[in-house]
Write an enzyme that holds these catalytic residues in place. Structure first.
Site, mmCIF file in Angstrom:
data_model
loop_
_atom_site.group_PDB
_atom_site.id
_atom_site.type_symbol
_atom_site.label_atom_id
_atom_site.label_comp_id
_atom_site.label_asym_id
_atom_site.label_seq_id
_atom_site.Cartn_x
_atom_site.Cartn_y
_atom_site.Cartn_z
ATOM 1 N N ASP A 177 4.223 -98.427 -17.311
ATOM 2 C CA ASP A 177 4.282 -97.248 -18.075
ATOM 3 C C ASP A 177 5.443 -96.833 -18.673
ATOM 4 O OD1 ASP A 177 7.221 -97.998 -16.755
ATOM 5 O OD2 ASP A 177 7.777 -96.495 -15.689
ATOM 6 N N CYS A 180 7.557 -101.314 -19.499
ATOM 7 C CA CYS A 180 7.875 -102.777 -19.901
ATOM 8 C C CYS A 180 8.156 -103.765 -19.790
ATOM 9 C CB CYS A 180 6.704 -102.351 -19.126
ATOM 10 S SG CYS A 180 5.523 -103.458 -20.911
ATOM 11 N N HIS A 390 1.487 -104.760 -22.056
ATOM 12 C CA HIS A 390 2.778 -105.235 -21.457
ATOM 13 C C HIS A 390 2.752 -105.779 -21.275
ATOM 14 C CE1 HIS A 390 2.842 -103.804 -17.354
ATOM 15 N NE2 HIS A 390 2.761 -105.194 -16.782
#
Length: 403
Positions: A177, A180, A390
């Site tokens: 979101d 991370c 990510h």
């Protein structure tokens, strides 16, 4: 295992000019740092080549040539490494990586691989998916589930995971979101904490908001999560609460002796959304404080890390005010941490962040350290990324057997 120190964001090279603040530092040494008090100090727009800037940056920061190729790579790739997750499916990172392959490879993906993506898209409402830190699973089982295809990217990822599996047995997925990088780093730091860091023990630690706001009026533009438009006094008090919470949680968890109990305490903390996001606000403010210290040190003619030059060489962050307005205020909202900001996070926490960059497998940038020249006494936390956007975390370090 070797520990190369690659700095490249690993994205496609984008040739563009860099602000000349970098070259003008020599003439600015000794200039009073009060210019930070201006909320919108204009940046000099005169341009120069990346190679010239790189050379000046390296010599000024250390007095000798550093890893110039890596620094050049980071400068040219910094925009491409922007974290824009917006809570997407776990496997969507694969599509981001594969999009950098030639279009023909993308057009002929395995039918099985495409079907897997559809299945994962349908699972986005599951409770497990919404966890901030999912339960651990065998790292190679996770790899086989996520990367079944035979595309070059899938093969590279499998090799990367196989290399990580030599050191770690399991993986825990981190919610994507745009927080991370914070979530993965802080979770790892707390999971292995045995004492309160020195900087958290300082009596002046909780006074940071008041001290900085008294010097820099532009900090009143700080954007609190879901609370825009706060007054200066409210910002000061709220950030102070976040810092107090960070110290309290770190102290409580570090005092837990049993590893299972410590892990349970971390899991519980990262299931409390209000406290969790408050901790991220504290980390962002610590990053701003570190950026101000580095900027002022450079203006005073003191030696600063190479990444600091890169941080303030960007058109959008030529000073700490712009860094706050154009970057820190947007973390968690419309973007995450860029590569150069990972260095800033590491310096703010005084931790070495070691990252397995799976798409860089078989290169000297497969394992990257932030910073690349860490202090010997800094603890190390380890993350995994497939695309520099990510981050997940490896857990359960393997026991190496000596024959």
């Amino acid at each position: 295992m070797t520990e190369p120190t690659g700095l490249s964001a690993g994205a496609e090279e984008k040739k563009e000019s860099v602000p000349t603040q970098l070259m003008k530092h020599k003439n600015e040494v000794g200039v009073a740092s009060e210019e930070l008090g201006s909320a919108n100090a204009p940046a000099d727009q005169t341009e120069q080549t990346t190679s010239e800037i790189r050379q000046d940056c390296v010599y000024r920061s250390s007095g000798r040539p550093e890893k110039t190729d890596m620094i050049k790579s980071l400068v040219m790739d910094q925009d491409a490494s922007r974290n824009c997750e917006l809570y997407v499916p776990w496997s969507s990172n694969r599509s981001v990586v594969e999009s950098s392959e030639e279009s023909e490879e993308d057009m002929y993906r395995d039918e099985e691989e495409i079907e897997r993506e559809k299945i994962l898209l349908s699972e986005t409402n599951s409770s497990d998916y919404k966890l901030s830190v999912s339960p651990e699973m065998d790292i190679m089982e996770y790899c086989r589930k996520e990367w079944r295809g035979n595309t070059p990217a899938a093969k590279r990822m499998r090799k990367g995971y196989e290399a990580v599996a030599q050191k770690f047995a399991s993986i825990r997925r981190i919610r994507g979101d745009n927080y991370c990088a914070f979530r993965a780093t802080l979770f790892q730091a707390l999971s292995q904490a045995t004492q309160l860091p020195r900087w958290l023990q300082s009596e002046d630690f909780t006074m940071l908001p008041e001290n900085l706001l008294s010097k820099y009026d532009w900090i009143k533009q700080w954007q609190l999560r879901k609370k825009p438009g706060k007054r200066m006094g409210e910002i000061r008090d709220e950030i102070k609460e976040y810092l107090v919470l960070l110290r309290q949680k770190w102290k409580n968890i570090s005092e837990i002796k049993g590893p299972l109990e410590k892990q349970e305490a971390c899991d519980k903390l990262f299931k409390n959304e209000e406290e969790e996001y408050s901790l991220y606000e504290a980390l962002k403010f610590l990053m701003l404080n570190t950026a101000i210290e580095l900027y002022n040190a450079d203006k005073s003619g003191k030696r600063v890390p190479v990444f600091s030059w890169l941080l303030f060489a960007r058109d959008t962050s030529s000073n700490p005010c712009q860094l706050m307005q154009n970057h820190l205020n947007h973390i968690g909202h419309s973007g995450g941490l860029e590569q150069v900001e990972m260095f800033l996070l590491a310096y703010a926490l005084q931790y070495t962040i070691q990252v397995y960059r799976l798409y860089k497998h078989s290169t000297d940038e497969f394992i990257t350290l932030y910073p690349n020249d860490p202090e010997e006494d800094w603890p190390v936390v380890t993350l995994i990324t497939e695309d520099d956007r990510h981050y997940n975390i490896p857990v359960r370090m393997c026991q190496e057997t000596v024959l």
